[in-house]
Design a protein around this motif. Structure first.
Motif, PDB file in Angstrom:
ATOM      1  N   HIS A 156       0.915  -1.432   0.190  1.00 29.27           N
ATOM      2  CA  HIS A 156      -0.045  -0.100  -0.447  1.00 29.27           C
ATOM      3  C   HIS A 156       0.916   1.819  -0.040  1.00 29.27           C
ATOM      4  O   HIS A 156       0.348   2.161  -0.834  1.00 29.27           O
ATOM      5  CB  HIS A 156      -1.448  -0.256   1.417  1.00 29.27           C
TER       6      HIS A 156
ATOM      7  N   ASP B  90       2.137   1.171  -3.684  1.00 30.93           N
ATOM      8  CA  ASP B  90       1.116   2.254  -4.502  1.00 30.93           C
ATOM      9  C   ASP B  90       0.661   3.398  -3.898  1.00 30.93           C
ATOM     10  O   ASP B  90       0.234   4.010  -5.708  1.00 30.93           O
ATOM     11  CB  ASP B  90      -0.427   1.756  -3.964  1.00 30.93           C
ATOM     12  N   ARG B  91       1.056   3.469  -3.214  1.00 32.11           N
ATOM     13  CA  ARG B  91       0.480   5.340  -2.633  1.00 32.11           C
ATOM     14  C   ARG B  91       2.000   6.742  -3.171  1.00 32.11           C
ATOM     15  O   ARG B  91       2.198   7.380  -3.083  1.00 32.11           O
ATOM     16  CB  ARG B  91       0.244   5.680  -1.531  1.00 32.11           C
TER      17      ARG B  91
ATOM     18  N   LYS C 264       3.539  10.858  -0.540  1.00 36.06           N
ATOM     19  CA  LYS C 264       3.801   9.286   0.040  1.00 36.06           C
ATOM     20  C   LYS C 264       3.137   9.613   1.301  1.00 36.06           C
ATOM     21  O   LYS C 264       1.897  10.270   2.174  1.00 36.06           O
ATOM     22  CB  LYS C 264       5.168   8.615   0.233  1.00 36.06           C
TER      23      LYS C 264
ATOM     24  N   THR D  33      -0.606  10.899   5.649  1.00 33.56           N
ATOM     25  CA  THR D  33      -0.148  11.299   3.871  1.00 33.56           C
ATOM     26  C   THR D  33       0.297  12.609   3.857  1.00 33.56           C
ATOM     27  O   THR D  33       0.268  13.388   4.165  1.00 33.56           O
ATOM     28  CB  THR D  33      -0.611  11.290   2.661  1.00 33.56           C
TER      29      THR D  33
END
Length: 175
Positions: free
Chosen positions: A52, A55-56, A70, A75
């Motif tokens: 995860h 993916d970000r 990130k 975030t």
């Protein structure tokens, strides 16, 4: 978000996932409380988290700034104006080499005296080339290419200056 056009979007090496699992898991094992957490981490939670996180991950080099994003629950997004970047350091140690990774470290000047901020990007594919592109973009901002229109205006101004000089000479000759 800024309206800065995206020039280059960095790609991240998928090998950052096992690197992060190992790095965080070994850090957990350094404490007595962390050992049971590390076991759970290595049994699957770490791989889920790393996927995860990967993916970000996002990094974009625009015409005027560098943007990095990130995080999973929290975030983090940093935008650095290219003109504030003082240095970009390429770091590649034995553990990073084992995972075929490297880190780019950005040192930036703050707006206040004595302030500086650092940003680390680990796992960019072909980090040396990305570093070179950032440095070229920074130099292009610092030293913009001369515009033909500016050259033409300069020529017109010089011809006006020459004509004014001729007029001044004619006026002196009449006196």
């Amino acid at each position: 978000m800024t309206t800065d056009a995206i020039a280059i979007r960095a790609r991240f090496n998928p090998l950052i996932k096992p690197f992060l699992v190992m790095k965080i898991g070994l850090t957990m094992m350094c404490t007595v409380v962390g050992i049971p957490l590390a076991i759970v981490w290595f049994l699957g939670v770490g791989r889920w988290w790393a996927q995860h996180y990967f993916d970000r991950l996002e990094c974009q080099l625009g015409e005027r700034n560098l943007r990095f994003r990130k995080g999973i629950l929290v975030t983090t997004e940093k935008t650095i104006p290219l003109e504030n970047i003082q240095d970009v350091t390429f770091v590649e140690g034995p553990i990073l080499k084992h995972f075929n990774l490297s880190t780019l470290k950005f040192e930036t000047a703050g707006h206040s005296v004595g302030q500086a901020s650092d940003m680390h990007l680990t796992g960019i594919i072909d980090a040396q080339a990305f570093r070179a592109q950032i440095m070229r973009a920074r130099e292009a901002l610092r030293h913009p290419p001369q515009n033909k229109e500016n050259d033409e205006q300069l020529l017109v101004l010089r011809s006006i200056e020459a004509k004014l000089g001729e007029i001044a000479e004619l006026l002196r000759a009449r006196q």
